[in-house]
Design a protein around this motif. Sequence first.
Motif, PDB file in Angstrom:
ATOM      1  N   LEU A  30       0.843  -1.203   0.000  1.00 16.10           N
ATOM      2  CA  LEU A  30       0.000   0.000   0.000  1.00 16.10           C
ATOM      3  C   LEU A  30       0.874   1.247   0.000  1.00 16.10           C
ATOM      4  O   LEU A  30       1.851   1.322   0.730  1.00 16.10           O
ATOM      5  CB  LEU A  30      -0.917   0.003   1.229  1.00 16.10           C
ATOM      6  N   ILE A  32       0.621   5.838  -0.860  1.00 15.34           N
ATOM      7  CA  ILE A  32      -0.263   6.948  -1.240  1.00 15.34           C
ATOM      8  C   ILE A  32      -0.120   7.298  -2.718  1.00 15.34           C
ATOM      9  O   ILE A  32      -1.009   7.905  -3.283  1.00 15.34           O
ATOM     10  CB  ILE A  32      -0.009   8.269  -0.462  1.00 15.34           C
ATOM     11  N   GLY A  77       7.118   6.830   4.910  1.00 16.12           N
ATOM     12  CA  GLY A  77       7.753   7.994   5.510  1.00 16.12           C
ATOM     13  C   GLY A  77       8.764   8.582   4.567  1.00 16.12           C
ATOM     14  O   GLY A  77       8.926   8.113   3.451  1.00 16.12           O
ATOM     15  N   ASN A  93       7.095  12.333   9.779  1.00 18.68           N
ATOM     16  CA  ASN A  93       6.966  10.872   9.800  1.00 18.68           C
ATOM     17  C   ASN A  93       6.018  10.408  10.913  1.00 18.68           C
ATOM     18  O   ASN A  93       5.311   9.410  10.743  1.00 18.68           O
ATOM     19  CB  ASN A  93       8.338  10.203   9.927  1.00 18.68           C
ATOM     20  N   ILE A  96       2.580  10.531   9.468  1.00 21.95           N
ATOM     21  CA  ILE A  96       2.389   9.460   8.469  1.00 21.95           C
ATOM     22  C   ILE A  96       2.203   8.108   9.164  1.00 21.95           C
ATOM     23  O   ILE A  96       1.300   7.332   8.839  1.00 21.95           O
ATOM     24  CB  ILE A  96       3.600   9.407   7.499  1.00 21.95           C
ATOM     25  N   VAL A 116       9.251   0.103  10.637  1.00 18.98           N
ATOM     26  CA  VAL A 116      10.592   0.249  10.047  1.00 18.98           C
ATOM     27  C   VAL A 116      10.967   1.730   9.892  1.00 18.98           C
ATOM     28  O   VAL A 116      12.132   2.106   9.901  1.00 18.98           O
ATOM     29  CB  VAL A 116      10.660  -0.466   8.673  1.00 18.98           C
ATOM     30  N   HIS A 173      18.027   2.829  17.599  1.00 15.44           N
ATOM     31  CA  HIS A 173      18.579   2.740  16.254  1.00 15.44           C
ATOM     32  C   HIS A 173      19.192   4.096  15.922  1.00 15.44           C
ATOM     33  O   HIS A 173      18.488   5.071  15.758  1.00 15.44           O
ATOM     34  CB  HIS A 173      17.448   2.403  15.284  1.00 15.44           C
ATOM     35  N   PRO A 227      18.021  -4.009   5.183  1.00 13.80           N
ATOM     36  CA  PRO A 227      16.829  -3.730   5.996  1.00 13.80           C
ATOM     37  C   PRO A 227      15.647  -4.641   5.639  1.00 13.80           C
ATOM     38  O   PRO A 227      14.923  -5.117   6.521  1.00 13.80           O
ATOM     39  CB  PRO A 227      16.515  -2.268   5.668  1.00 13.80           C
TER      40      PRO A 227
HETATM   41  P1  NAI Z   1      11.240   5.431   0.215  1.00 17.09           P
HETATM   42  O1  NAI Z   1      11.171   6.916   0.085  1.00 17.09           O
HETATM   43  O2  NAI Z   1      11.816   4.629  -0.895  1.00 17.09           O
HETATM   44  O3  NAI Z   1       9.764   4.860   0.517  1.00 17.09           O
HETATM   45  C1  NAI Z   1       8.855   5.463   1.377  1.00 17.09           C
HETATM   46  C2  NAI Z   1       7.472   5.288   0.775  1.00 17.09           C
HETATM   47  O4  NAI Z   1       6.498   5.741   1.721  1.00 17.09           O
HETATM   48  C3  NAI Z   1       7.266   6.082  -0.520  1.00 17.09           C
HETATM   49  O5  NAI Z   1       6.884   5.205  -1.576  1.00 17.09           O
HETATM   50  C4  NAI Z   1       6.130   7.050  -0.172  1.00 17.09           C
HETATM   51  O6  NAI Z   1       5.253   7.311  -1.263  1.00 17.09           O
HETATM   52  C5  NAI Z   1       5.418   6.276   0.939  1.00 17.09           C
HETATM   53  N1  NAI Z   1       4.541   7.104   1.758  1.00 17.09           N
HETATM   54  C6  NAI Z   1       4.726   8.371   2.193  1.00 17.09           C
HETATM   55  N2  NAI Z   1       3.671   8.776   2.914  1.00 17.09           N
HETATM   56  C7  NAI Z   1       2.803   7.751   2.949  1.00 17.09           C
HETATM   57  C8  NAI Z   1       1.529   7.571   3.533  1.00 17.09           C
HETATM   58  N3  NAI Z   1       0.945   8.535   4.243  1.00 17.09           N
HETATM   59  N4  NAI Z   1       0.920   6.380   3.360  1.00 17.09           N
HETATM   60  C9  NAI Z   1       1.492   5.394   2.640  1.00 17.09           C
HETATM   61  N5  NAI Z   1       2.704   5.515   2.070  1.00 17.09           N
HETATM   62  C10 NAI Z   1       3.341   6.677   2.221  1.00 17.09           C
HETATM   63  O7  NAI Z   1      12.040   5.165   1.570  1.00 17.09           O
HETATM   64  P2  NAI Z   1      12.750   3.802   2.030  1.00 17.09           P
HETATM   65  O8  NAI Z   1      14.172   3.852   1.638  1.00 17.09           O
HETATM   66  O9  NAI Z   1      11.922   2.659   1.620  1.00 17.09           O
HETATM   67  O10 NAI Z   1      12.718   3.978   3.622  1.00 17.09           O
HETATM   68  C11 NAI Z   1      11.486   3.982   4.302  1.00 17.09           C
HETATM   69  C12 NAI Z   1      11.674   4.312   5.774  1.00 17.09           C
HETATM   70  O11 NAI Z   1      12.383   3.268   6.422  1.00 17.09           O
HETATM   71  C13 NAI Z   1      12.473   5.602   6.047  1.00 17.09           C
HETATM   72  O12 NAI Z   1      11.904   6.274   7.148  1.00 17.09           O
HETATM   73  C14 NAI Z   1      13.844   5.067   6.418  1.00 17.09           C
HETATM   74  O13 NAI Z   1      14.558   5.980   7.214  1.00 17.09           O
HETATM   75  C15 NAI Z   1      13.456   3.815   7.173  1.00 17.09           C
HETATM   76  N6  NAI Z   1      14.501   2.807   7.305  1.00 17.09           N
HETATM   77  C16 NAI Z   1      14.646   2.202   8.522  1.00 17.09           C
HETATM   78  C17 NAI Z   1      15.563   1.213   8.732  1.00 17.09           C
HETATM   79  C18 NAI Z   1      15.650   0.561  10.074  1.00 17.09           C
HETATM   80  O14 NAI Z   1      16.642  -0.088  10.362  1.00 17.09           O
HETATM   81  N7  NAI Z   1      14.658   0.675  10.906  1.00 17.09           N
HETATM   82  C19 NAI Z   1      16.473   0.792   7.653  1.00 17.09           C
HETATM   83  C20 NAI Z   1      16.201   1.421   6.388  1.00 17.09           C
HETATM   84  C21 NAI Z   1      15.249   2.413   6.230  1.00 17.09           C
END
Ligand code: NAI
Length: 306
Positions: A30, A32, A77, A93, A96, A116, A173, A227
């Motif tokens: 899913l 947006i 996010g 975030n 969101i 995540v 983290h 991840p």
């Molecule tokens: P990305 O930018 O590729 O993907 C994020 C997606 O969330 C986008 O497709 C966006 O359209 C979507 N989105 C935004 N608002 C939304 C909403 N209200 N409802 C549904 N979808 C929505 O980012 P990526 O690289 O996939 O990273 C995602 C998150 O995971 C980031 O916050 C990143 O910092 C975090 N992360 C955490 C890790 C951990 O160890 N916990 C490791 C890697 C990333």
Amino acid sequence: PRVTIVGAGRVGSTLAQRIAEKNLADVVLLDIVEGMPQGLALDLLEARGLELHNRQISGTNNYADTANSAIVVITAGFPRKPGMSRDDLLKINAKIVVDAAKNAIAHSPHAIFIVVTNPLDVMTYLTWQATNLPRNQVMGMAGVLDSARFETFIALELGVLPADVKAMVLGSHGDLMVPLARYATVNGIPITELLDAATIERLVQRTRNGGAEIVELMHTGGAFFAPASATSLMVESILLNQSRLLPVAAYLQGEYGLNDIVIGVPCRLGCAGVENILELTLSDEENAALQTSAHSVRQNIQRAQE
Ligand code: NAI
């Protein structure tokens, strides 16, 4: 079973691939952005015959299509953009993630949530709050990834098979994570027998900096392969009731002297989610690092709610 992944970005879409190709569950992606999760799902479906699995993968912009998920993973996010403070990102975030959690639980009231999105520990806390679920059903992914990084650096240093290296990273983290070098082994042999203190400290520092190292190399965004692997390992332990003992961001009620906070601790993961939390005896130094880490998470939880 069905796993919903909210946020079909780099981590979310790679996780969908891992879950389907490991034959763990059907996947709903899913996002947006209209069309994007549908397109990714179709692409993954077209690989199904080649990868020899038979899992359903669908993409949607509508939470009704996520109904009755066993697990909901939140990766939605944004990363920090130029000119944006950590506080700004925290609030964006937070909104969101809280939105995603409330929408998802409305259609899957019995789901287990794995968060995540960063800042990880704060987002997991907000998800626990927004869903009002028992604490065993809400957790965050960070420690499995941070531990895998630590294990990788140890394996590279010693020239041994990465799978033979076992290590655990606790705490929040980020820069204040708590790698437990004392407990790290190569097939049961403590690394303190194999490496000198200065080398171990260098590997610990590289682990703390593990996310940033990749961001600096790639320029456009951060890590997503490892991840996604780390998250899929948690999904697997839950769905197959494997009872693996993994470092997981969990809600604490007195463990490690901490209350009403989410932070990374060793947890047994099974079909109920966090089956129990293991309380290790920490050295004074390790405990101080964990408390410092918790203090910073607590401050950010407050900021997110201001
Ligand atoms: P990305 O930018 O590729 O993907 C994020 C997606 O969330 C986008 O497709 C966006 O359209 C979507 N989105 C935004 N608002 C939304 C909403 N209200 N409802 C549904 N979808 C929505 O980012 P990526 O690289 O996939 O990273 C995602 C998150 O995971 C980031 O916050 C990143 O910092 C975090 N992360 C955490 C890790 C951990 O160890 N916990 C490791 C890697 C990333």
